[in-house]
Design an enzyme around this catalytic site. Structure first.
Site, PDB file in Angstrom:
ATOM      1  N   GLY A 245     -25.110 -11.183  18.564  1.00 49.85           N
ATOM      2  CA  GLY A 245     -25.505 -12.564  18.883  1.00 49.85           C
ATOM      3  C   GLY A 245     -24.323 -13.461  19.145  1.00 49.85           C
ATOM      4  N   ASN A 246     -24.578 -14.756  19.216  1.00 50.94           N
ATOM      5  CA  ASN A 246     -23.487 -15.732  19.385  1.00 50.94           C
ATOM      6  C   ASN A 246     -23.826 -16.989  18.590  1.00 50.94           C
ATOM      7  OD1 ASN A 246     -24.886 -17.711  21.229  1.00 50.94           O
ATOM      8  ND2 ASN A 246     -25.096 -15.835  22.436  1.00 50.94           N
ATOM      9  N   ARG A 247     -22.920 -17.936  18.600  1.00 53.29           N
ATOM     10  CA  ARG A 247     -23.063 -19.095  17.707  1.00 53.29           C
ATOM     11  C   ARG A 247     -23.880 -20.246  18.301  1.00 53.29           C
ATOM     12  NH1 ARG A 247     -19.491 -18.328  13.523  1.00 53.29           N
ATOM     13  NH2 ARG A 247     -17.688 -17.026  13.999  1.00 53.29           N
ATOM     14  N   SER A 248     -24.464 -20.068  19.467  1.00 49.34           N
ATOM     15  CA  SER A 248     -25.190 -21.184  20.077  1.00 49.34           C
ATOM     16  C   SER A 248     -26.369 -21.623  19.210  1.00 49.34           C
ATOM     17  CB  SER A 248     -25.708 -20.764  21.458  1.00 49.34           C
ATOM     18  OG  SER A 248     -26.581 -21.755  21.940  1.00 49.34           O
ATOM     19  N   ALA A 312     -26.789 -19.633  25.837  1.00 47.93           N
ATOM     20  CA  ALA A 312     -25.657 -18.699  25.781  1.00 47.93           C
ATOM     21  C   ALA A 312     -26.269 -17.310  25.831  1.00 47.93           C
ATOM     22  CB  ALA A 312     -24.880 -18.907  24.495  1.00 47.93           C
TER      23      ALA A 312
END
Ligand code: CTP
Length: 442
Positions: A245-248, A312
Site C-alpha cells: 500500500g501507500n500512505r495516501s 495514489a
C-alpha cells in the site's frame, strides 16, 4: 448611463446594497453611485460595523432611499424593514462582505437587518467578500463560501492586490465597476442563481456559463457538469492478510470531490480510502486494488466532463498473490511484481473532446524541479492540469491537512506554496472549470 454596466440592464431594478464593516466599505460608496448611474433603485443597508467606516449620510445622498441600519428603532423607518426590502428587491448585492457576515449568512443567523433581509428574500444575491488573505483561506471561511454557493448565492472571487495595513495578497474587493458590471451581467441575462428553485442543469445553456473562480468574476455553480474523482491509496494483496500500500489518506481527493459537489456538479467518487467520504456525492464506488480502480474509472469516465485522478494508485501488483498466508522462512524473500495499468495515461489516450483531465504528481522535490516533474507528467499522461505535490516535507503530504503544491497546465504554472488541501481544491476546481468548453457539452 455610466460605464458601470451595459445600457439599460439595471434600469428600474431594485437593488438592496448591503455594506459590511471593513476597510473596503469606502468602495461601496462608489458602487452605490455606479448602481444609480446604471439606472438601479438602490436601498442601502449598512451593518453596525459599516457605519464606523463610512457615513450613513453619504449613502442616503447617493441612493434612492435613506440608509437602513437596524431591524428596529431609529435606524429603521418601518416596522418590518427586512421583509419589505426582501420582497421588493430584484437583487441583493453585498459589498464588501466580511468573514463575520459570511458566517452569519451561511449559518442563517439573522442577527442584523442585512442577514434578516437575505434570509427573507427570493431575489438573486451577489456577495463580494473582502478580507485579509489568511482569513479568506481559512477553512471556516472556505466552508461558509462553499455552503453559500451550494445554496445558489453568487460569490465573487476577491482580487489580488494591496490590502489593509499595506499587506499584499488575495482578498481585495474587486473594483466598483467590475462589481456593478457583474451584477448587471447576472441580472441582464435574466438568470437566477444556480441552485435556486426552477434553475437546474437543463436551464444553463452551456458549461461555459459554469466558469468559476476568476478574480473579478462571479463564481458560478457547476450545475449540469459531471465530475469523476478518485481518492485514497490502492492496496495490492500479497496474501490474505498482507498488502502493498501507500500512505495516501484520501483527504485531497475528498476535498476536491466536496468542492465540485458544493458547486452543484454531479460527482462520482471512486475511493480506495477507508475514511468516510464527503456528503453530497451523486455516486460512490469503493475499491481496493489498482485494477478495481481502473475498472470503476473507465466505467464512469466516458460520461464525465471533468476527471480528477487524485488517488495514489499502486504502480505494481503481486504477480500471483498467495491464496494462504505466506509463512516466514529463513533468508531473504523475493516477490514478483508486475506493472498495473497507468489509469491516467489510459484516460489521456481515450478521452473524448472537451473532457478536462486532471492528474497529480506525488514527488519528493520542490521548486523548479517540482515544476519540471509536473510538466513531464502533464505530457506523459496527456492531462490538462497536473498538481505537483512535494510529499517529502514534514508538514505537508500524505495524511496531512496541508499540501505543498504547484498546479501546472500547458500555459501556466500556479505556485500555491503550503496550503490547506481545501484551498488547493478550490483553486484546482477554478482552473478545471475554466478549461471546460465554452459551448455545448460534448
Ligand atoms: N496514476 C494512475 N495509475 C497508476 C499510477 C498513477 O492513474 N497506475 C495517476 C495518479 O492518480 C496521479 C498520476 O497518475 O494522478 C501520477 O501518479 P504518481 O504516482 O505521481 O506518478 P507515476 O505515474 O506513478 O510515476 P512515478 O511513480 O514514477 O513518479
Amino acid at each position: 448611463m455610466s460605464a458601470a454596466g451595459p445600457a439599460g440592464e439595471l434600469s428600474g431594478k431594485r437593488v438592496v446594497l448591503g455594506v459590511c464593516g471593513g476597510i473596503a466599505a469606502y468602495k461601496a460608496v462608489e458602487i452605490c453611485r455606479r448602481l444609480t448611474d446604471a439606472g438601479a433603485l438602490v436601498s442601502p443597508v449598512l451593518t453596525r460595523g459599516a457605519t464606523r467606516f463610512v457615513g450613513e449620510l453619504t449613502f442616503s445622498a447617493l441612493a434612492d432611499e435613506p440608509v437602513r441600519t437596524s431591524l428596529l428603532g431609529p435606524g429603521s423607518p418601518e416596522p418590518s424593514p427586512h421583509t419589505s426590502l426582501a420582497r421588493r428587491a430584484d437583487a441583493v448585492l453585498v459589498a464588501p462582505a466580511t468573514a463575520r457576515f459570511l458566517g452569519s449568512y451561511a449559518a442563517g443567523i439573522a442577527s442584523d437587518l442585512l442577514v434578516a433581509t437575505l434570509l427573507a428574500t427570493r431575489a438573486p444575491v451577489l456577495v463580494c467578500p473582502a478580507m485579509h488573505t489568511e482569513m479568506w483561506e481559512h477553512p471556516a471561511v472556505r466552508d461558509n463560501v462553499a455552503t453559500l454557493r451550494r445554496r445558489g448565492t453568487w460569490v465573487m472571487e476577491p482580487d489580488e492586490g494591496r490590502l489593509a495595513g499595506g499587506d499584499m495578497g488575495r482578498g481585495r474587493l474587486p473594483e466598483p465597476a467590475a462589481v456593478v458590471a457583474e451584477l448587471a451581467r447576472l441580472l441582464g441575462r435574466g438568470e437566477s442563481a444556480p441552485g435556486r428553485p426552477g434553475v437546474g442543469a437543463e436551464n444553463l445553456t452551456s458549461p461555459g456559463a459554469a466558469l468559476a473562480g476568476r478574480a473579478g468574476q462571479a463564481v458560478l455553480a457547476l450545475a449540469g457538469i459531471r465530475a469523476l474523482v478518485t481518492a485514497g491509496g490502492t492496496r495490492e494483496p500479497l496474501d490474505p492478510v498482507r498488502y502493498l500500500g501507500n500512505r495516501s489518506s484520501g483527504k485531497q481527493g475528498y476535498a476536491i470531490a466536496a468542492e465540485l459537489a458544493a458547486r452543484g456538479a454531479h460527482v462520482t467518487l471512486v475511493t480506495a480510502s477507508e475514511v468516510p467520504p464527503p456528503e453530497g456525492m451523486a455516486a460512490l464506488e469503493r475499491v481496493a486494488t489498482a485494477s478495481e480502480m481502473a475498472a470503476a474509472v473507465h466505467a464512469a469516465a466516458d460520461a464525465a466532463h471533468i476527471v480528477v485522478m487524485a488517488a495514489a494508485v499502486a504502480d505494481y501488483t503481486a504477480q500471483s498473490p498467495a491464496a494462504t498466508k505466506i509463512k516466514k522462512s529463513p533468508g531473504p524473500m523475493v516477490l514478483t511484481l508486475v506493472p498495473t495499468e497507468d489509469i491516467l495515461a489510459e484516460l489521456g489516450r481515450r478521452r473524448r473532446p472537451g473532457q478536462v483531465l486532471v492528474g497529480f504528481a506525488a514527488e519528493t522535490a520542490s521548486g523548479d524541479r517540482l515544476v519540471a516533474l509536473g510538466r513531464a507528467k502533464l505530457e506523459a499522461k496527456g492531462a490538462d492540469l497536473i498538481v505537483a505535490n512535494d510529499v517529502g516535507g514534514p508538514e505537508a503530504g500524505f495524511g496531512q491537512d496541508l499540501s505543498s503544491a504547484v498546479i501546472v497546465s500547458r500555459g501556466q504554472v500556479v505556485e500555491l506554496g503550503l496550503v490547506d488541501k481545501r484551498v488547493l481544491a478550490t483553486r484546482l476546481v477554478d482552473m478545471a472549470a475554466q478549461l471546460l468548453p465554452a459551448s455545448g457539452r460534448s
